[in-house]
Write an enzyme that holds these catalytic residues in place. Structure first.
Site, PDB file in Angstrom:
ATOM      1  N   SER A 137      -7.756  92.456 -89.173  1.00 39.99           N
ATOM      2  CA  SER A 137      -8.859  93.141 -89.641  1.00 39.99           C
ATOM      3  C   SER A 137      -9.962  92.509 -90.330  1.00 39.99           C
ATOM      4  O   SER A 137      -9.664  91.515 -90.566  1.00 39.99           O
ATOM      5  CB  SER A 137      -8.505  94.293 -90.718  1.00 39.99           C
ATOM      6  N   TYR A 150      -3.698  97.199 -97.919  1.00 38.78           N
ATOM      7  CA  TYR A 150      -4.072  97.009 -96.524  1.00 38.78           C
ATOM      8  C   TYR A 150      -4.725  95.556 -96.530  1.00 38.78           C
ATOM      9  O   TYR A 150      -4.634  94.891 -95.624  1.00 38.78           O
ATOM     10  CB  TYR A 150      -5.123  98.162 -96.157  1.00 38.78           C
TER      11      TYR A 150
HETATM   12  P1  NAD Z   1      -4.132 104.390 -84.919  1.00 40.13           P
HETATM   13  O1  NAD Z   1      -3.596 105.441 -86.059  1.00 40.13           O
HETATM   14  O2  NAD Z   1      -5.042 105.234 -83.873  1.00 40.13           O
HETATM   15  O3  NAD Z   1      -2.834 103.779 -84.094  1.00 40.13           O
HETATM   16  C1  NAD Z   1      -1.793 103.493 -84.641  1.00 40.13           C
HETATM   17  C2  NAD Z   1      -0.709 103.158 -83.877  1.00 40.13           C
HETATM   18  O4  NAD Z   1       0.487 102.878 -84.664  1.00 40.13           O
HETATM   19  C3  NAD Z   1      -0.218 104.878 -83.298  1.00 40.13           C
HETATM   20  O5  NAD Z   1       0.397 104.574 -82.178  1.00 40.13           O
HETATM   21  C4  NAD Z   1       1.048 104.805 -84.335  1.00 40.13           C
HETATM   22  O6  NAD Z   1       1.905 105.946 -83.742  1.00 40.13           O
HETATM   23  C5  NAD Z   1       1.722 103.626 -84.363  1.00 40.13           C
HETATM   24  N1  NAD Z   1       2.488 103.365 -85.392  1.00 40.13           N
HETATM   25  C6  NAD Z   1       2.386 103.845 -86.704  1.00 40.13           C
HETATM   26  N2  NAD Z   1       3.317 103.719 -87.519  1.00 40.13           N
HETATM   27  C7  NAD Z   1       4.270 103.262 -86.596  1.00 40.13           C
HETATM   28  C8  NAD Z   1       5.480 102.952 -86.715  1.00 40.13           C
HETATM   29  N3  NAD Z   1       6.301 102.951 -87.947  1.00 40.13           N
HETATM   30  N4  NAD Z   1       6.469 102.356 -85.635  1.00 40.13           N
HETATM   31  C9  NAD Z   1       6.012 102.267 -84.604  1.00 40.13           C
HETATM   32  N5  NAD Z   1       4.271 102.570 -84.400  1.00 40.13           N
HETATM   33  C10 NAD Z   1       3.883 103.158 -85.356  1.00 40.13           C
HETATM   34  O7  NAD Z   1      -4.702 103.354 -85.508  1.00 40.13           O
HETATM   35  P2  NAD Z   1      -5.839 102.024 -85.105  1.00 40.13           P
HETATM   36  O8  NAD Z   1      -7.238 102.458 -85.725  1.00 40.13           O
HETATM   37  O9  NAD Z   1      -5.844 102.235 -83.596  1.00 40.13           O
HETATM   38  O10 NAD Z   1      -5.315 101.085 -85.730  1.00 40.13           O
HETATM   39  C11 NAD Z   1      -4.341 100.080 -84.952  1.00 40.13           C
HETATM   40  C12 NAD Z   1      -4.556  98.556 -85.558  1.00 40.13           C
HETATM   41  O11 NAD Z   1      -6.028  98.024 -85.798  1.00 40.13           O
HETATM   42  C13 NAD Z   1      -4.153  98.594 -87.054  1.00 40.13           C
HETATM   43  O12 NAD Z   1      -3.134  97.600 -87.261  1.00 40.13           O
HETATM   44  C14 NAD Z   1      -5.127  98.633 -87.905  1.00 40.13           C
HETATM   45  O13 NAD Z   1      -5.073  98.147 -89.277  1.00 40.13           O
HETATM   46  C15 NAD Z   1      -6.220  97.765 -87.101  1.00 40.13           C
HETATM   47  N6  NAD Z   1      -7.495  98.063 -87.381  1.00 40.13           N
HETATM   48  C16 NAD Z   1      -8.081  99.341 -86.978  1.00 40.13           C
HETATM   49  C17 NAD Z   1      -9.521  99.353 -87.498  1.00 40.13           C
HETATM   50  C18 NAD Z   1     -10.394 100.390 -87.255  1.00 40.13           C
HETATM   51  O14 NAD Z   1     -11.269 100.655 -87.709  1.00 40.13           O
HETATM   52  N7  NAD Z   1      -9.648 101.550 -86.592  1.00 40.13           N
HETATM   53  C19 NAD Z   1     -10.245  98.132 -87.916  1.00 40.13           C
HETATM   54  C20 NAD Z   1      -9.526  97.068 -87.916  1.00 40.13           C
HETATM   55  C21 NAD Z   1      -8.356  97.010 -87.754  1.00 40.13           C
END
Ligand code: NAD
Length: 255
Positions: A137, A150
Protein backbone atom coordinates in the site's frame (compact mmCIF):
# COMPACT_ATOMS: atom_id res chain seq x y z
CA UNK A 1 0.98 -22.47 -18.93
CA UNK A 2 2.06 -20.86 -15.67
CA UNK A 3 0.00 -20.95 -12.48
CA UNK A 4 -0.71 -18.02 -10.17
CA UNK A 5 -2.11 -18.11 -6.65
CA UNK A 6 -3.80 -14.86 -5.65
CA UNK A 7 -4.92 -14.65 -2.02
CA UNK A 8 -8.16 -12.75 -1.45
CA UNK A 9 -9.00 -12.94 -5.16
CA UNK A 10 -12.78 -13.15 -4.95
CA UNK A 11 -13.24 -9.40 -4.31
CA UNK A 12 -11.77 -6.01 -5.14
CA UNK A 13 -8.12 -5.72 -6.19
CA UNK A 14 -7.45 -9.47 -6.03
CA UNK A 15 -10.29 -10.22 -8.43
CA UNK A 16 -9.11 -7.42 -10.75
CA UNK A 17 -5.61 -8.95 -10.73
CA UNK A 18 -7.04 -12.44 -11.35
CA UNK A 19 -8.93 -11.18 -14.42
CA UNK A 20 -5.74 -9.68 -15.91
CA UNK A 21 -3.83 -12.95 -15.33
CA UNK A 22 -6.74 -14.84 -16.91
CA UNK A 23 -6.58 -12.55 -19.97
CA UNK A 24 -2.89 -13.51 -20.23
CA UNK A 25 -3.75 -17.23 -20.16
CA UNK A 26 -2.53 -18.12 -16.66
CA UNK A 27 -4.08 -20.95 -14.66
CA UNK A 28 -5.44 -19.40 -11.49
CA UNK A 29 -5.75 -20.64 -7.92
CA UNK A 30 -8.41 -18.43 -6.32
CA UNK A 31 -8.81 -17.82 -2.61
CA UNK A 32 -11.09 -15.65 -0.48
CA UNK A 33 -13.90 -15.63 2.04
CA UNK A 34 -16.81 -14.44 -0.13
CA UNK A 35 -19.87 -16.73 -0.02
CA UNK A 36 -19.98 -17.13 -3.81
CA UNK A 37 -16.17 -17.46 -4.10
CA UNK A 38 -16.14 -20.87 -5.85
CA UNK A 39 -18.67 -19.56 -8.39
CA UNK A 40 -16.52 -16.46 -9.06
CA UNK A 41 -13.49 -18.69 -9.74
CA UNK A 42 -15.55 -20.94 -12.03
CA UNK A 43 -16.99 -17.99 -13.97
CA UNK A 44 -13.56 -16.42 -14.61
CA UNK A 45 -12.34 -19.79 -15.91
CA UNK A 46 -15.33 -20.08 -18.26
CA UNK A 47 -15.10 -16.48 -19.50
CA UNK A 48 -11.40 -16.53 -20.32
CA UNK A 49 -10.95 -20.24 -21.13
CA UNK A 50 -8.32 -20.86 -18.42
CA UNK A 51 -8.03 -23.45 -15.67
CA UNK A 52 -9.21 -22.14 -12.31
CA UNK A 53 -9.83 -23.68 -8.92
CA UNK A 54 -11.01 -22.19 -5.66
CA UNK A 55 -9.26 -22.84 -2.33
CA UNK A 56 -11.06 -21.76 0.84
CA UNK A 57 -8.00 -21.53 3.12
CA UNK A 58 -8.09 -18.98 5.88
CA UNK A 59 -4.98 -16.95 5.08
CA UNK A 60 -4.55 -16.03 8.73
CA UNK A 61 -3.74 -19.72 9.45
CA UNK A 62 -0.27 -21.04 8.57
CA UNK A 63 -1.38 -24.70 8.55
CA UNK A 64 -4.25 -24.03 6.13
CA UNK A 65 -1.86 -22.08 3.88
CA UNK A 66 0.64 -24.93 3.81
CA UNK A 67 -2.09 -27.44 2.91
CA UNK A 68 -3.49 -25.15 0.21
CA UNK A 69 -0.10 -24.67 -1.43
CA UNK A 70 0.59 -28.43 -1.41
CA UNK A 71 -2.81 -29.00 -3.07
CA UNK A 72 -2.19 -26.33 -5.72
CA UNK A 73 1.14 -27.90 -6.70
CA UNK A 74 -0.59 -31.29 -7.03
CA UNK A 75 -3.63 -29.87 -8.89
CA UNK A 76 -1.74 -27.59 -11.30
CA UNK A 77 1.73 -29.22 -11.47
CA UNK A 78 3.58 -26.16 -10.14
CA UNK A 79 3.11 -22.73 -8.64
CA UNK A 80 4.97 -20.02 -10.52
CA UNK A 81 3.50 -16.76 -9.27
CA UNK A 82 2.29 -15.85 -5.78
CA UNK A 83 0.26 -12.67 -5.31
CA UNK A 84 -0.20 -11.83 -1.63
CA UNK A 85 -3.29 -9.69 -1.73
CA UNK A 86 -5.67 -10.71 1.11
CA UNK A 87 -5.84 -7.90 3.59
CA UNK A 88 -8.04 -6.19 6.16
CA UNK A 89 -8.20 -2.73 7.68
CA UNK A 90 -9.38 -1.17 10.93
CA UNK A 91 -9.48 2.54 11.62
CA UNK A 92 -9.25 3.90 15.15
CA UNK A 93 -7.15 6.25 17.26
CA UNK A 94 -4.28 4.48 19.05
CA UNK A 95 -5.72 4.75 22.55
CA UNK A 96 -8.97 3.01 21.61
CA UNK A 97 -7.46 0.62 19.03
CA UNK A 98 -8.52 -2.86 20.19
CA UNK A 99 -5.55 -5.19 20.76
CA UNK A 100 -7.36 -8.08 19.04
CA UNK A 101 -7.79 -5.88 15.92
CA UNK A 102 -4.07 -5.04 15.99
CA UNK A 103 -3.22 -8.75 16.21
CA UNK A 104 -5.57 -9.84 13.44
CA UNK A 105 -4.30 -7.16 11.04
CA UNK A 106 -0.65 -8.05 11.69
CA UNK A 107 -1.52 -11.74 11.33
CA UNK A 108 -3.26 -11.43 7.95
CA UNK A 109 -1.52 -8.43 6.37
CA UNK A 110 2.05 -9.29 7.43
CA UNK A 111 2.53 -12.75 8.99
CA UNK A 112 0.55 -14.47 6.21
CA UNK A 113 2.83 -12.92 3.56
CA UNK A 114 5.73 -14.66 5.29
CA UNK A 115 3.83 -17.98 5.56
CA UNK A 116 2.80 -18.11 1.89
CA UNK A 117 6.29 -17.10 0.72
CA UNK A 118 7.90 -19.73 2.95
CA UNK A 119 5.63 -22.50 1.66
CA UNK A 120 6.01 -21.68 -2.09
CA UNK A 121 9.79 -21.27 -1.82
CA UNK A 122 10.88 -24.88 -2.31
CA UNK A 123 8.79 -25.31 -5.49
CA UNK A 124 9.98 -22.00 -6.99
CA UNK A 125 13.59 -22.80 -6.12
CA UNK A 126 13.36 -26.22 -7.82
CA UNK A 127 11.84 -24.57 -10.93
CA UNK A 128 14.53 -21.85 -10.89
CA UNK A 129 11.66 -19.44 -11.48
CA UNK A 130 9.32 -17.64 -9.15
CA UNK A 131 7.50 -14.36 -8.82
CA UNK A 132 6.24 -13.02 -5.51
CA UNK A 133 4.09 -9.92 -5.80
CA UNK A 134 2.91 -8.34 -2.58
CA UNK A 135 0.01 -5.94 -2.60
CA UNK A 136 1.30 -3.58 0.07
CA UNK A 137 0.00 0.00 0.00
CA UNK A 138 1.05 3.63 -0.12
CA UNK A 139 0.72 3.00 3.63
CA UNK A 140 3.77 0.75 3.28
CA UNK A 141 5.73 3.94 2.49
CA UNK A 142 4.01 6.69 4.46
CA UNK A 143 1.56 6.87 7.37
CA UNK A 144 -1.91 8.22 8.04
CA UNK A 145 -3.47 8.75 11.44
CA UNK A 146 -5.83 6.10 12.91
CA UNK A 147 -4.26 3.21 10.96
CA UNK A 148 -1.58 2.02 13.39
CA UNK A 149 -1.82 -1.71 12.65
CA UNK A 150 -2.31 -1.41 8.89
CA UNK A 151 0.58 1.03 8.40
CA UNK A 152 2.85 -1.14 10.57
CA UNK A 153 1.94 -4.32 8.68
CA UNK A 154 2.35 -2.73 5.24
CA UNK A 155 5.74 -1.21 6.13
CA UNK A 156 6.66 -4.73 7.28
CA UNK A 157 5.57 -6.19 3.93
CA UNK A 158 7.81 -3.72 2.07
CA UNK A 159 10.76 -4.81 4.24
CA UNK A 160 9.99 -8.53 3.94
CA UNK A 161 9.78 -8.14 0.15
CA UNK A 162 13.37 -6.84 0.09
CA UNK A 163 14.61 -9.87 2.05
CA UNK A 164 12.73 -12.26 -0.27
CA UNK A 165 14.29 -10.48 -3.26
CA UNK A 166 17.81 -10.94 -1.89
CA UNK A 167 17.32 -14.57 -0.90
CA UNK A 168 15.49 -15.37 -4.15
CA UNK A 169 18.06 -13.79 -6.48
CA UNK A 170 20.25 -16.91 -6.91
CA UNK A 171 17.18 -19.00 -7.81
CA UNK A 172 15.34 -16.83 -10.36
CA UNK A 173 12.79 -15.77 -7.74
CA UNK A 174 11.88 -12.08 -7.73
CA UNK A 175 9.83 -10.27 -5.10
CA UNK A 176 8.20 -6.86 -5.42
CA UNK A 177 5.61 -4.81 -3.59
CA UNK A 178 2.91 -2.85 -5.36
CA UNK A 179 1.86 0.15 -3.28
CA UNK A 180 -1.58 1.40 -4.35
CA UNK A 181 -3.15 4.65 -3.25
CA UNK A 182 -6.93 4.58 -2.78
CA UNK A 183 -8.83 2.01 -4.86
CA UNK A 184 -12.63 1.98 -4.52
CA UNK A 185 -13.19 -1.61 -3.34
CA UNK A 186 -15.34 -3.05 -0.52
CA UNK A 187 -12.38 -2.50 1.87
CA UNK A 188 -12.35 1.24 1.13
CA UNK A 189 -16.16 1.57 1.09
CA UNK A 190 -16.12 0.30 4.68
CA UNK A 191 -13.38 2.74 5.65
CA UNK A 192 -15.36 5.69 4.31
CA UNK A 193 -18.00 5.17 7.00
CA UNK A 194 -15.43 4.34 9.73
CA UNK A 195 -13.31 7.41 8.90
CA UNK A 196 -16.41 9.62 8.93
CA UNK A 197 -17.00 8.56 12.55
CA UNK A 198 -13.30 8.77 13.57
CA UNK A 199 -12.86 12.27 12.10
CA UNK A 200 -16.41 13.48 12.86
CA UNK A 201 -17.12 14.49 9.21
CA UNK A 202 -19.46 13.35 6.40
CA UNK A 203 -18.69 10.45 4.04
CA UNK A 204 -18.33 12.81 1.04
CA UNK A 205 -15.80 14.82 3.03
CA UNK A 206 -13.84 11.64 3.80
CA UNK A 207 -13.48 11.03 0.03
CA UNK A 208 -12.54 14.61 -0.92
CA UNK A 209 -10.71 15.81 2.22
CA UNK A 210 -8.94 12.63 3.36
CA UNK A 211 -8.67 10.03 0.61
CA UNK A 212 -8.29 11.86 -2.70
CA UNK A 213 -6.72 14.80 -0.88
CA UNK A 214 -3.63 12.55 -0.62
CA UNK A 215 -3.55 11.93 -4.41
CA UNK A 216 -2.08 14.63 -6.67
CA UNK A 217 -4.24 13.03 -9.41
CA UNK A 218 -7.74 13.28 -7.94
CA UNK A 219 -8.93 9.84 -9.01
CA UNK A 220 -9.21 6.42 -7.41
CA UNK A 221 -6.65 3.86 -8.68
CA UNK A 222 -8.27 1.19 -10.88
CA UNK A 223 -7.99 -2.56 -10.26
CA UNK A 224 -7.21 -3.03 -13.97
CA UNK A 225 -4.05 -0.92 -13.73
CA UNK A 226 -2.86 -2.93 -10.71
CA UNK A 227 -3.63 -6.20 -12.49
CA UNK A 228 -1.68 -5.20 -15.60
CA UNK A 229 1.32 -4.17 -13.47
CA UNK A 230 1.20 -7.52 -11.62
CA UNK A 231 1.12 -9.42 -14.94
CA UNK A 232 4.17 -7.48 -16.12
CA UNK A 233 6.06 -8.16 -12.87
CA UNK A 234 5.27 -11.87 -13.34
CA UNK A 235 6.73 -11.92 -16.84
CA UNK A 236 10.21 -13.05 -17.96
CA UNK A 237 10.90 -9.40 -18.95
CA UNK A 238 10.73 -8.33 -15.31
CA UNK A 239 13.54 -10.66 -14.20
CA UNK A 240 15.75 -7.77 -13.04
CA UNK A 241 12.98 -5.91 -11.25
CA UNK A 242 13.22 -7.18 -7.69
CA UNK A 243 13.09 -5.80 -4.17
CA UNK A 244 11.10 -2.76 -5.25
CA UNK A 245 8.09 -1.03 -3.72
CA UNK A 246 6.17 0.49 -6.62
CA UNK A 247 3.70 3.26 -5.82
CA UNK A 248 0.54 3.40 -7.97
CA UNK A 249 -0.88 6.26 -6.00
CA UNK A 250 -1.62 9.29 -8.19
CA UNK A 251 1.50 11.03 -6.86
CA UNK A 252 0.59 10.68 -3.16
CA UNK A 253 4.03 9.55 -1.96
CA UNK A 254 5.85 12.03 -4.25
CA UNK A 255 4.80 14.80 -1.87
P1 NAD B 1 -11.42 -6.36 -0.35
O1 NAD B 1 -12.01 -6.33 1.02
O2 NAD B 1 -12.27 -6.00 -1.51
O3 NAD B 1 -10.78 -7.80 -0.64
C1 NAD B 1 -10.02 -8.47 0.32
C2 NAD B 1 -10.03 -9.94 -0.02
O4 NAD B 1 -9.30 -10.63 1.02
C3 NAD B 1 -11.43 -10.56 -0.04
O5 NAD B 1 -11.52 -11.51 -1.08
C4 NAD B 1 -11.54 -11.27 1.31
O6 NAD B 1 -12.41 -12.39 1.31
C5 NAD B 1 -10.09 -11.73 1.46
N1 NAD B 1 -9.77 -12.08 2.83
C6 NAD B 1 -9.91 -11.33 3.94
N2 NAD B 1 -9.55 -12.04 5.02
C7 NAD B 1 -9.15 -13.26 4.56
C8 NAD B 1 -8.69 -14.45 5.19
N3 NAD B 1 -8.53 -14.52 6.52
N4 NAD B 1 -8.42 -15.52 4.42
C9 NAD B 1 -8.58 -15.47 3.07
N5 NAD B 1 -9.02 -14.37 2.42
C10 NAD B 1 -9.31 -13.30 3.17
O7 NAD B 1 -10.13 -5.42 -0.27
P2 NAD B 1 -9.21 -4.72 -1.39
O8 NAD B 1 -9.40 -3.27 -1.28
O9 NAD B 1 -9.37 -5.39 -2.70
O10 NAD B 1 -7.76 -5.04 -0.77
C11 NAD B 1 -6.89 -6.01 -1.29
C12 NAD B 1 -5.48 -5.70 -0.83
O11 NAD B 1 -5.08 -4.43 -1.35
C13 NAD B 1 -5.31 -5.61 0.68
O12 NAD B 1 -4.09 -6.20 1.07
C14 NAD B 1 -5.28 -4.12 0.94
O13 NAD B 1 -4.58 -3.78 2.10
C15 NAD B 1 -4.57 -3.63 -0.31
N6 NAD B 1 -4.79 -2.22 -0.63
C16 NAD B 1 -6.05 -1.75 -0.86
C17 NAD B 1 -6.21 -0.41 -1.16
C18 NAD B 1 -7.55 0.19 -1.46
O14 NAD B 1 -7.63 1.41 -1.55
N7 NAD B 1 -8.60 -0.61 -1.64
C19 NAD B 1 -5.10 0.44 -1.23
C20 NAD B 1 -3.84 -0.07 -0.98
C21 NAD B 1 -3.71 -1.42 -0.68
Amino acid sequence: MKTVLITGSTSGIGLGIAIEFAKSGYSIAFNGLEENAAEIAFNVGEEFGVKTKFYGANIADAIQIEEMIKSIIIDFGSLDVLVNNAGIQYVSPVESFPIERWNSIIQLNLNAVFYTSKFVWDNMKKNKFGRIINIASAHGLVASEFKAAYVSAKHGVVGLTKVLALEGAPFGITANSICPGYVKTPLVEKQISEQAIAHGISEDEVISKIMLQKHAVKEFVTVESLGKLAVFLASENANLITGTAMPVDGGWTAQ
